[in-house]
Design an enzyme around this catalytic site. Sequence first.
Site, mmCIF file in Angstrom:
data_model
loop_
_atom_site.group_PDB
_atom_site.id
_atom_site.type_symbol
_atom_site.label_atom_id
_atom_site.label_comp_id
_atom_site.label_asym_id
_atom_site.label_seq_id
_atom_site.Cartn_x
_atom_site.Cartn_y
_atom_site.Cartn_z
ATOM 1 N N ILE A 36 -22.928 -64.928 32.260
ATOM 2 C CA ILE A 36 -21.770 -64.748 33.125
ATOM 3 C C ILE A 36 -22.174 -63.995 34.392
ATOM 4 C CG2 ILE A 36 -19.454 -63.780 33.339
ATOM 5 C CD1 ILE A 36 -19.647 -66.095 31.358
ATOM 6 N N GLU A 37 -21.916 -64.608 35.541
ATOM 7 C CA GLU A 37 -22.248 -64.009 36.838
ATOM 8 C C GLU A 37 -21.021 -63.743 37.704
ATOM 9 O OE1 GLU A 37 -25.234 -63.022 37.796
ATOM 10 O OE2 GLU A 37 -26.152 -63.715 35.919
ATOM 11 N N ASN A 38 -19.904 -64.376 37.363
ATOM 12 C CA ASN A 38 -18.705 -64.296 38.193
ATOM 13 C C ASN A 38 -17.520 -63.828 37.361
ATOM 14 O OD1 ASN A 38 -20.337 -65.825 40.146
ATOM 15 N ND2 ASN A 38 -19.841 -67.597 38.883
#
Length: 335
Positions: A36-38
């Site tokens: 998960i980056e956002n």
Amino acid sequence: MEKVTEVVNTSCSESKRPLLIETNDDFNSYIHNNSIENFLFDCDGVLYRGTDAMPCASQTIQQLISRGKKVFFVTNNAASTRMELKTKLEKVLNCRGILKEDMMIGSAYVAGQYLKSCKLKKDSDNKTRVHVIGTAGLCSELQSAGFDISGGQDPVDTPSGMSRDELAAYQFPEGEIDALVIGLDNDFNYRKLCKATVLLQRNPDALLVATNLDAFDLVGFDARHLPGNGALVSAVEMASGRTAINVGKPSSTLSELIMDVYGLKAEETLMVGDRLDTDITFGNDSGMKSALVLTGCATSSDIASVMKDDESSQMIPSVIFPHVGYMFDDAAGDN
């Protein structure tokens, strides 16, 4: 959380069961394992309630940003401009200097961007006209998007009703319109309903756009239902025979705008919210992961209902945790 744990463990098969986050280590592992980056955050009920921040909400946002994660604030509240939302978040979360206006994705802004994408015709004055049911904030966002606005907030001495004879004689100074946008209006009344209905009758090609279809919000210690924008939209739809285009959560219009404008990948994005019918459904329908916090609208009974109903599978979150502070790593050295 104990009641939710019991509900989750007894209400559905293991394959449909959301992950229960009980420690920050659990959350960190989930984020790492799912790349998960956002992070998309709903606001009221998630980051704050009224003017009170949720536990560690400020630290959570600041830590995610400091780690290079992309953070956005996605709200169905159309009453505020992006700048007004930014100012409120800075004040409530005490995090001035790190938030940017382009992190703010309110449904008023989205309505303007959606109408721009429709490339509506311009009149002889090179204007595209939009009639508004809603607040000054919604009108301001639509004006910023380049539209000529009618409607909005009436003068204080404007009557709330409209008789048959008055409607028959009304000259409609609003003129031709290319779209009618409905946002929550605490001063909505029969007069506004009459005018909107006839404007749509006179302009059959005009778009009817809803900033959201929320049924209600919760207020008071006993969780009273405060009617939401969906009630206003339903009144206009019933009177006009039209169906509104929803640009708020959980619509695909909103998710497509976010992914396209900000260059995000859905599979690397987590939607954090407090409502099953908007936030969680939005995340799931858009191919994101979804996280439910227990500080807002959703109750253990709501969770049990959707987990027992096969037709409500899109409302089942990927993960559940008590509040947004469970995302904050207080042992980390970067904060």
